[in-house]
Enzyme design. Structure first.
Site, PDB file in Angstrom:
ATOM      1  N   HIS A  66       0.877  -1.179   0.000  1.00  0.00           N
ATOM      2  CA  HIS A  66       0.000   0.000   0.000  1.00  0.00           C
ATOM      3  C   HIS A  66       0.912   1.225   0.000  1.00  0.00           C
ATOM      4  O   HIS A  66       1.671   1.451   0.943  1.00  0.00           O
ATOM      5  CB  HIS A  66      -0.917  -0.018   1.232  1.00  0.00           C
ATOM      6  CG  HIS A  66      -1.859  -1.179   1.218  1.00  0.00           C
ATOM      7  ND1 HIS A  66      -2.079  -1.976   2.318  1.00  0.00           N
ATOM      8  CD2 HIS A  66      -2.612  -1.681   0.208  1.00  0.00           C
ATOM      9  CE1 HIS A  66      -2.958  -2.925   1.985  1.00  0.00           C
ATOM     10  NE2 HIS A  66      -3.292  -2.770   0.719  1.00  0.00           N
ATOM     11  N   GLU A  84       1.685   3.801   2.952  1.00  0.00           N
ATOM     12  CA  GLU A  84       2.088   3.317   4.283  1.00  0.00           C
ATOM     13  C   GLU A  84       3.600   3.495   4.422  1.00  0.00           C
ATOM     14  O   GLU A  84       4.384   2.565   4.219  1.00  0.00           O
ATOM     15  CB  GLU A  84       1.625   1.870   4.460  1.00  0.00           C
ATOM     16  CG  GLU A  84       0.095   1.809   4.415  1.00  0.00           C
ATOM     17  CD  GLU A  84      -0.487   0.414   4.467  1.00  0.00           C
ATOM     18  OE1 GLU A  84      -1.720   0.305   4.426  1.00  0.00           O
ATOM     19  OE2 GLU A  84       0.285  -0.551   4.547  1.00  0.00           O
ATOM     20  N   HIS A  90       3.171  -3.180   7.037  1.00  0.00           N
ATOM     21  CA  HIS A  90       2.084  -2.237   6.743  1.00  0.00           C
ATOM     22  C   HIS A  90       1.874  -1.291   7.919  1.00  0.00           C
ATOM     23  O   HIS A  90       2.352  -1.550   9.031  1.00  0.00           O
ATOM     24  CB  HIS A  90       0.760  -2.991   6.535  1.00  0.00           C
ATOM     25  CG  HIS A  90       0.712  -3.821   5.304  1.00  0.00           C
ATOM     26  ND1 HIS A  90      -0.042  -3.486   4.207  1.00  0.00           N
ATOM     27  CD2 HIS A  90       1.351  -4.979   4.993  1.00  0.00           C
ATOM     28  CE1 HIS A  90       0.111  -4.402   3.271  1.00  0.00           C
ATOM     29  NE2 HIS A  90       0.953  -5.323   3.718  1.00  0.00           N
ATOM     30  N   GLU A 114       1.003  -5.077  10.948  1.00  0.00           N
ATOM     31  CA  GLU A 114       0.384  -3.743  10.996  1.00  0.00           C
ATOM     32  C   GLU A 114       1.034  -3.009  12.159  1.00  0.00           C
ATOM     33  O   GLU A 114       0.881  -3.401  13.309  1.00  0.00           O
ATOM     34  CB  GLU A 114      -1.128  -3.865  11.212  1.00  0.00           C
ATOM     35  CG  GLU A 114      -1.860  -4.612  10.111  1.00  0.00           C
ATOM     36  CD  GLU A 114      -2.082  -3.769   8.865  1.00  0.00           C
ATOM     37  OE1 GLU A 114      -1.767  -2.547   8.890  1.00  0.00           O
ATOM     38  OE2 GLU A 114      -2.559  -4.328   7.862  1.00  0.00           O
TER      39      GLU A 114
HETATM   40 ZN   LIG Z   1      -1.385  -1.921   4.198  1.00  0.00          ZN
END
Ligand SMILES: [Zn+2]
Length: 333
Positions: A53, A56, A150, A213
């Site tokens: 992504h 990020e 992420h 995350e």
């Molecule tokens: Zn992500």
């Protein structure tokens, strides 16, 4: 070779695309793709990816610092390493993705999406990864690791957590030890195969993999990299065969995905506020969403919500519902 992130952000090629320095050999394999091999042999192959992504940014900066320190000889390299910056055009645009979310396309699923930069990029990343895993190291338990880094879009009651792909085999104790050392607040276990990058490496190549995350999204330069110190130390310890740090936080909490909420129709309505934090708990009977005249309610005594997002395209995941486990086997309730 030194400016992995700079070259990727500027869309330029490094002056030197392969070379040896400080006891390692480096190869630039394309935009945002680099392989580093120690000259002295190795027993493990490791992939660290970030920027699947594009917005990020903290994990991208963290990975860039690690690469610089490896190339400068500040950090020793004891494993064969591939680093991947997932979506460079989206990184340059400061966007999560240009057309479609790459992390819904792995395992060949990109073929089912309309053609875009992301479908082509996932095809390329899968090919590069396949070549990497296929070379040199035999496919045996504990010889391949993949960390996909992420940050989350929304706030979270448990800010740092890992998502473990569904596996028919047990999660490797070395991976779990490292994730605990990274001071994660929670680990979430998927109960069915998915479309994520970490699922791809686990399912296809038996890699010990995890989606991490690590906090909240911020633009480049606006991250407090000190917030990411624990994972940084664990990754460096893994790459350099250095001692792992000891965990100082309370034990990591364990969850399993009980249900995936799919948005099937355009009339899909989330019944909890769309700004609900990740890991918000709900009691049995709470209305979660409705679509096509059907109500979806909490079924267990207590469930926790993850990634609620009513804005996804029809057919995609609008949220996950979790139940908590008390250790590696037994449900809490
Ligand atoms: Zn992500």
């Amino acid at each position: 070779m030194n400016f992995f992130l700079d070259n990727t952000l500027q869309g330029t090629l490094p002056e030197l695309q392969r070379g040896s320095q400080h006891n390692l050999h480096g190869r630039w394999l394309g935009e945002g793709l680099m392989e580093l091999t120690p000259n002295t042999g190795y027993r493990e192959s490791v992939i660290i990816s970030a920027g699947i992504h594009g917005n990020e940014t903290a994990p991208i900066e963290l990975l860039d610092h690690i690469v610089r320190d490896l190339l400068n000889g500040v950090l020793p390299l004891r494993v064969r390493l591939m680093v991947i910056l997932g979506n460079p055009p989206a990184m340059r645009a400061g966007k999560r993705y240009l057309t479609t979310d790459m992390n819904r396309m792995f395992g060949g699923r990109y073929k089912t999406f309309p053609s875009s930069y992301e479908t082509e990029r996932v095809r390329r990343v899968e090919a590069v990864m396949t070549a990497f895993w296929s070379a040199n190291v035999p496919m045996k338990s504990g010889s391949r690791f993949h960390y996909d880094l992420h940050t989350a879009i929304k706030g979270s009651h448990l800010p740092r957590f890992g998502l473990l792909p569904f596996q028919n085999r047990p999660y490797h104790p070395e991976l779990l030890k490292r994730l605990e050392a990274a001071e994660l607040d929670a680990l979430v276990m998927h109960q069915q195969p998915g479309s994520t990058f970490s699922n791809f490496s686990s399912e296809q190549f038996l890699a010990e993999s995890c989606t991490l995350e690590l906090g909240k999204v911020n633009p480049f330069g606006k991250n407090k990299l000190s917030d990411f110190r624990a994972i940084d130390r664990v990754l460096r310890a893994h790459l350099g065969s250095l001692p792992f740090p000891h965990r100082s936080q309370p034990p990591v909490r364990l969850f399993r995905v009980d249900r995936t909420i799919i948005k099937y129709t355009d009339d899909f309505q989330l019944s909890v506020p769309s700004d609900t934090l990740n890991f918000t708990g709900f009691e049995k009977g709470t209305l979660l969403c409705q679509q096509n005249g059907i109500e979806y309610r909490v079924e267990n005594d207590q469930e926790w919500i993850l990634f609620p997002n009513p804005g996804v395209q029809t057919g995609l995941r609008a949220g996950l519902m979790l139940t908590e486990l008390n250790r590696w086997d037994r449900p809490v309730t």
